[in-house]
Design a protein around this motif. Structure first.
Motif, PDB file in Angstrom:
ATOM      1  N   LYS A   3      56.728  43.717 -43.968  1.00  0.00           N
ATOM      2  CA  LYS A   3      55.950  42.763 -43.188  1.00  0.00           C
ATOM      3  C   LYS A   3      55.431  43.508 -41.965  1.00  0.00           C
ATOM      4  CE  LYS A   3      55.051  38.331 -42.437  1.00  0.00           C
ATOM      5  NZ  LYS A   3      54.260  37.509 -43.307  1.00  0.00           N
ATOM      6  N   ILE A   4      54.118  43.520 -41.771  1.00  0.00           N
ATOM      7  CA  ILE A   4      53.497  44.233 -40.668  1.00  0.00           C
ATOM      8  C   ILE A   4      52.701  43.245 -39.836  1.00  0.00           C
ATOM      9  CG2 ILE A   4      51.886  46.072 -40.023  1.00  0.00           C
ATOM     10  CD1 ILE A   4      52.555  47.372 -42.763  1.00  0.00           C
ATOM     11  N   ARG A   5      52.952  43.255 -38.528  1.00  0.00           N
ATOM     12  CA  ARG A   5      52.243  42.361 -37.596  1.00  0.00           C
ATOM     13  C   ARG A   5      51.801  43.173 -36.393  1.00  0.00           C
ATOM     14  NH1 ARG A   5      54.086  36.875 -38.800  1.00  0.00           N
ATOM     15  NH2 ARG A   5      52.593  36.170 -37.228  1.00  0.00           N
ATOM     16  N   SER A   6      50.814  42.706 -35.699  1.00  0.00           N
ATOM     17  CA  SER A   6      50.329  43.396 -34.507  1.00  0.00           C
ATOM     18  C   SER A   6      51.157  43.002 -33.292  1.00  0.00           C
ATOM     19  CB  SER A   6      48.861  43.047 -34.259  1.00  0.00           C
ATOM     20  OG  SER A   6      48.747  41.693 -33.848  1.00  0.00           O
ATOM     21  N   LYS A  32      50.674  48.794 -32.712  1.00  0.00           N
ATOM     22  CA  LYS A  32      49.991  48.785 -31.414  1.00  0.00           C
ATOM     23  C   LYS A  32      48.764  49.679 -31.579  1.00  0.00           C
ATOM     24  CE  LYS A  32      50.780  49.752 -26.546  1.00  0.00           C
ATOM     25  NZ  LYS A  32      51.776  50.246 -25.579  1.00  0.00           N
ATOM     26  N   ASN A  33      47.601  49.102 -31.349  1.00  0.00           N
ATOM     27  CA  ASN A  33      46.340  49.831 -31.550  1.00  0.00           C
ATOM     28  C   ASN A  33      46.236  50.393 -32.969  1.00  0.00           C
ATOM     29  OD1 ASN A  33      45.586  49.342 -28.854  1.00  0.00           O
ATOM     30  ND2 ASN A  33      46.716  51.152 -28.175  1.00  0.00           N
ATOM     31  N   GLY A  34      46.728  49.610 -33.937  1.00  0.00           N
ATOM     32  CA  GLY A  34      46.606  49.983 -35.345  1.00  0.00           C
ATOM     33  C   GLY A  34      47.624  50.988 -35.845  1.00  0.00           C
ATOM     34  N   LYS A  35      48.558  51.413 -34.997  1.00  0.00           N
ATOM     35  CA  LYS A  35      49.564  52.390 -35.424  1.00  0.00           C
ATOM     36  C   LYS A  35      50.954  51.788 -35.282  1.00  0.00           C
ATOM     37  CE  LYS A  35      46.883  56.423 -34.232  1.00  0.00           C
ATOM     38  NZ  LYS A  35      46.843  57.708 -33.564  1.00  0.00           N
ATOM     39  N   GLY A  36      51.880  52.216 -36.132  1.00  0.00           N
ATOM     40  CA  GLY A  36      53.254  51.735 -36.067  1.00  0.00           C
ATOM     41  C   GLY A  36      53.871  51.990 -34.703  1.00  0.00           C
ATOM     42  N   ASP A  37      54.568  50.986 -34.169  1.00  0.00           N
ATOM     43  CA  ASP A  37      55.146  51.114 -32.837  1.00  0.00           C
ATOM     44  C   ASP A  37      56.609  50.695 -32.800  1.00  0.00           C
ATOM     45  OD1 ASP A  37      54.944  51.636 -29.988  1.00  0.00           O
ATOM     46  OD2 ASP A  37      54.951  49.454 -29.698  1.00  0.00           O
TER      47      ASP A  37
END
Length: 87
Positions: A3-6, A32-37
């Motif tokens: 599951k990926i969310r911004s 964050k800004n399209g990259k994993g954080d």
């Protein structure tokens, strides 16, 4: 599938993400800004994961002891324990 969310979703939909983590016991990956954080998970899932790592560490210690010959016969250990518990 993960599951990926911004990060904006985390800020704006915290309760939904929290409910998901508690219901499915798996992390949500925050971008964050399209990259994993970050990876966000429930405390219960985190504690289970840490417990598993601790168990794996203890099992590895035991395997290392066996490989290094740091073992004793069961009969010897059993006799020692019985002696300790005698009244």
């Amino acid at each position: 599938m993960p599951k990926i969310r911004s990060s904006a979703d985390l800020r704006n939909n915290y309760n939904d993400i929290s409910t998901f983590c508690h219901t499915y016991a798996e992390p949500v990956f925050i971008t964050k800004n399209g990259k994993g954080d970050l990876a966000v998970m429930s405390i219960e899932t985190y504690e289970e994961m840490v417990g598993r790592f601790e168990l794996y560490g203890k099992l590895q210690e035991g395997l290392d002891d066996v490989a290094a010959g740091r073992t004793r016969p069961w009969a010897e250990v059993k006799a020692e324990l019985a002696k300790r518990w005698e009244v």
